[in-house]
Design a protein around this motif. Sequence first.
Motif, PDB file in Angstrom:
ATOM      1  N   HIS A  53       0.832  -1.206   0.000  1.00  0.00           N
ATOM      2  CA  HIS A  53       0.000   0.000   0.000  1.00  0.00           C
ATOM      3  C   HIS A  53       0.870   1.261   0.000  1.00  0.00           C
ATOM      4  N   GLU A  54       1.824   1.344   0.913  1.00  0.00           N
ATOM      5  CA  GLU A  54       2.678   2.527   1.023  1.00  0.00           C
ATOM      6  C   GLU A  54       3.712   2.589  -0.094  1.00  0.00           C
ATOM      7  N   ALA A  55       4.179   1.424  -0.551  1.00  0.00           N
ATOM      8  CA  ALA A  55       5.135   1.413  -1.661  1.00  0.00           C
ATOM      9  C   ALA A  55       4.505   1.976  -2.925  1.00  0.00           C
ATOM     10  N   PHE A  56       3.248   1.650  -3.141  1.00  0.00           N
ATOM     11  CA  PHE A  56       2.560   2.060  -4.360  1.00  0.00           C
ATOM     12  C   PHE A  56       2.159   3.526  -4.328  1.00  0.00           C
ATOM     13  N   LEU A  57       1.746   4.020  -3.168  1.00  0.00           N
ATOM     14  CA  LEU A  57       1.213   5.378  -3.068  1.00  0.00           C
ATOM     15  C   LEU A  57       2.160   6.382  -2.427  1.00  0.00           C
ATOM     16  N   GLY A  58       3.148   5.895  -1.653  1.00  0.00           N
ATOM     17  CA  GLY A  58       3.916   6.783  -0.798  1.00  0.00           C
ATOM     18  C   GLY A  58       3.227   6.870   0.554  1.00  0.00           C
ATOM     19  N   THR A  64      -4.278   9.124   3.021  1.00  0.00           N
ATOM     20  CA  THR A  64      -5.476   9.700   2.418  1.00  0.00           C
ATOM     21  C   THR A  64      -6.389   8.608   1.879  1.00  0.00           C
ATOM     22  N   PHE A  65      -5.810   7.643   1.197  1.00  0.00           N
ATOM     23  CA  PHE A  65      -6.606   6.577   0.602  1.00  0.00           C
ATOM     24  C   PHE A  65      -7.243   5.680   1.657  1.00  0.00           C
ATOM     25  N   ASP A  66      -6.635   5.593   2.820  1.00  0.00           N
ATOM     26  CA  ASP A  66      -7.201   4.768   3.886  1.00  0.00           C
ATOM     27  C   ASP A  66      -8.582   5.252   4.315  1.00  0.00           C
ATOM     28  N   GLN A  67      -8.894   6.523   4.034  1.00  0.00           N
ATOM     29  CA  GLN A  67     -10.159   7.097   4.459  1.00  0.00           C
ATOM     30  C   GLN A  67     -11.249   6.989   3.390  1.00  0.00           C
ATOM     31  N   LEU A  68     -10.914   6.462   2.221  1.00  0.00           N
ATOM     32  CA  LEU A  68     -11.862   6.444   1.110  1.00  0.00           C
ATOM     33  C   LEU A  68     -12.726   5.187   1.117  1.00  0.00           C
ATOM     34  N   SER A  69     -13.894   5.300   0.523  1.00  0.00           N
ATOM     35  CA  SER A  69     -14.759   4.136   0.328  1.00  0.00           C
ATOM     36  C   SER A  69     -14.174   3.266  -0.779  1.00  0.00           C
ATOM     37  N   PRO A  70     -14.559   1.990  -0.868  1.00  0.00           N
ATOM     38  CA  PRO A  70     -14.076   1.133  -1.961  1.00  0.00           C
ATOM     39  C   PRO A  70     -14.374   1.707  -3.342  1.00  0.00           C
ATOM     40  N   GLU A  71     -15.543   2.303  -3.489  1.00  0.00           N
ATOM     41  CA  GLU A  71     -15.924   2.866  -4.798  1.00  0.00           C
ATOM     42  C   GLU A  71     -14.998   4.013  -5.197  1.00  0.00           C
ATOM     43  N   GLU A  72     -14.731   4.919  -4.236  1.00  0.00           N
ATOM     44  CA  GLU A  72     -13.848   6.045  -4.518  1.00  0.00           C
ATOM     45  C   GLU A  72     -12.417   5.564  -4.738  1.00  0.00           C
ATOM     46  N   SER A  73     -11.984   4.548  -3.976  1.00  0.00           N
ATOM     47  CA  SER A  73     -10.639   3.996  -4.154  1.00  0.00           C
ATOM     48  C   SER A  73     -10.458   3.472  -5.570  1.00  0.00           C
ATOM     49  N   LYS A  74     -11.438   2.725  -6.058  1.00  0.00           N
ATOM     50  CA  LYS A  74     -11.353   2.152  -7.407  1.00  0.00           C
ATOM     51  C   LYS A  74     -11.344   3.248  -8.468  1.00  0.00           C
ATOM     52  N   TYR A 300      -7.469  -4.107  -6.127  1.00  0.00           N
ATOM     53  CA  TYR A 300      -7.337  -2.760  -5.565  1.00  0.00           C
ATOM     54  C   TYR A 300      -7.004  -2.768  -4.079  1.00  0.00           C
ATOM     55  N   LEU A 301      -7.435  -3.788  -3.342  1.00  0.00           N
ATOM     56  CA  LEU A 301      -7.155  -3.820  -1.901  1.00  0.00           C
ATOM     57  C   LEU A 301      -5.656  -3.919  -1.629  1.00  0.00           C
ATOM     58  N   ARG A 302      -4.953  -4.626  -2.493  1.00  0.00           N
ATOM     59  CA  ARG A 302      -3.499  -4.732  -2.329  1.00  0.00           C
ATOM     60  C   ARG A 302      -2.834  -3.383  -2.562  1.00  0.00           C
ATOM     61  N   PHE A 303      -3.332  -2.612  -3.516  1.00  0.00           N
ATOM     62  CA  PHE A 303      -2.697  -1.352  -3.869  1.00  0.00           C
ATOM     63  C   PHE A 303      -3.129  -0.182  -2.982  1.00  0.00           C
ATOM     64  N   LEU A 304      -4.406  -0.175  -2.586  1.00  0.00           N
ATOM     65  CA  LEU A 304      -4.951   1.052  -2.028  1.00  0.00           C
ATOM     66  C   LEU A 304      -5.503   0.981  -0.617  1.00  0.00           C
ATOM     67  N   ASN A 305      -6.083  -0.109  -0.209  1.00  0.00           N
ATOM     68  CA  ASN A 305      -6.831  -0.065   1.037  1.00  0.00           C
ATOM     69  C   ASN A 305      -5.990  -0.309   2.264  1.00  0.00           C
ATOM     70  N   GLU A 306      -6.573  -0.013   3.416  1.00  0.00           N
ATOM     71  CA  GLU A 306      -5.869  -0.098   4.676  1.00  0.00           C
ATOM     72  C   GLU A 306      -5.459  -1.529   4.981  1.00  0.00           C
ATOM     73  N   ALA A 307      -4.551  -1.682   5.939  1.00  0.00           N
ATOM     74  CA  ALA A 307      -4.048  -3.000   6.304  1.00  0.00           C
ATOM     75  C   ALA A 307      -5.179  -3.890   6.804  1.00  0.00           C
ATOM     76  N   ARG A 308      -5.234  -5.091   6.263  1.00  0.00           N
ATOM     77  CA  ARG A 308      -6.197  -6.078   6.716  1.00  0.00           C
ATOM     78  C   ARG A 308      -5.504  -7.430   6.744  1.00  0.00           C
ATOM     79  N   SER A 309      -6.150  -8.384   7.364  1.00  0.00           N
ATOM     80  CA  SER A 309      -5.540  -9.710   7.390  1.00  0.00           C
ATOM     81  C   SER A 309      -5.535 -10.317   6.007  1.00  0.00           C
ATOM     82  N   TYR A 310      -4.627 -11.224   5.783  1.00  0.00           N
ATOM     83  CA  TYR A 310      -4.484 -11.887   4.486  1.00  0.00           C
ATOM     84  C   TYR A 310      -5.790 -12.573   4.088  1.00  0.00           C
ATOM     85  N   ASN A 311      -6.376 -13.335   4.990  1.00  0.00           N
ATOM     86  CA  ASN A 311      -7.585 -14.084   4.663  1.00  0.00           C
ATOM     87  C   ASN A 311      -8.753 -13.163   4.359  1.00  0.00           C
ATOM     88  N   ASP A 312      -8.879 -12.053   5.120  1.00  0.00           N
ATOM     89  CA  ASP A 312      -9.971 -11.117   4.856  1.00  0.00           C
ATOM     90  C   ASP A 312      -9.870 -10.518   3.466  1.00  0.00           C
TER      91      ASP A 312
END
Length: 323
Positions: A53-58, A64-74, A300-312
């Motif tokens: 997530h941080e490697a891709f976005l900085g 900033t992206f951690d606060q976005l909805s899935p739709e806005e992230s995509k 998109y979850l790998r690139f943009l969304n907040e940290a979550r467990s692998y299985n989730d």
Amino acid sequence: MAWQKMLYSCCLLTVCLTSVLAKPPPDKKDRVHHGQDLSDHTHDDKQDFQYDHEAFLGKEEAKTFDQLSPEESKKRLGKIVDRIDRDGDGFVTQPELKNWIKHTQNRYIYENVDKNWKDYDKNNDGHIAWEEFKNTTYGYYEGEAFDDLENKETYKKMLARDERRFKTADKDGDMIATREEFTAFLHPEEFEYMKDVVVTETIEDIDKNGDGLVGVDEYLGDMYSPETGEPEPDWVKTERQQFLDFRDLNKDGKMDREEIGHWILPPDYDHAEVESKHLLFESDKDKDSKLSREEFIESYLRFLNEARSYNDVMKQLRPHQEL
């Protein structure tokens, strides 16, 4: 005076690193240019995707992206994909992904250049001529006019040093810097073709006897000035041994230009290369060695969304696949 403030700013921007501390703490001045890691988090997909997530976005943009909805992230990811796809063929290759990661990690450099650009591009023509930089930084003091200043020899040396670096950064030799050339001028350690001038400036800072080489005492003197009668600290003893074992490669008692270059600009582990290959491998569903917009969105979850467990995350990426 305005020119004096600009002169002070210039000092902060150059690689003129002087010996300064009488009793340096462990965070002593380090001349070595270290390649940045892409994230402070552990790179472990089974724990979370925060590193990716941080490697891709900085790091800052990731917050900033951690606060976005899935739709806005995509939606935003789609716009980012267009920027990464430099040749506009609808696919992102590993080199394009690597260049993007390097760009995001160097954002602080570009922001610094943008900030200074406004100060120096006086005629707003999209270039910075040497005369613009010189007059803004030093005013119209040159030649005999320097005689009116305190520390005039220091100012003369700084002017000559800046002019030499400007000429080196100016690839076409017209003494008018493009944005890339001005970036090389302000941050020479980031550009391979500027390596020689960085080494030259380092020698000028450290070489006290003028032989063009750096001995162990000059090396230590750049970091440490002992007080009368005090014992040599342990970290200084360690640095002395480091010089003998790892800095002076040919064991002649001094560092020459090649050895100094190896010291301050060492061959570095290419984090962006490794991470771009990792992201491509994990997201390239059809294994054609490139990523389509659809593959980016699917992952998109790998690139943009907040940290979550692998299985989730895997349940969302591949909801019908048994984990």
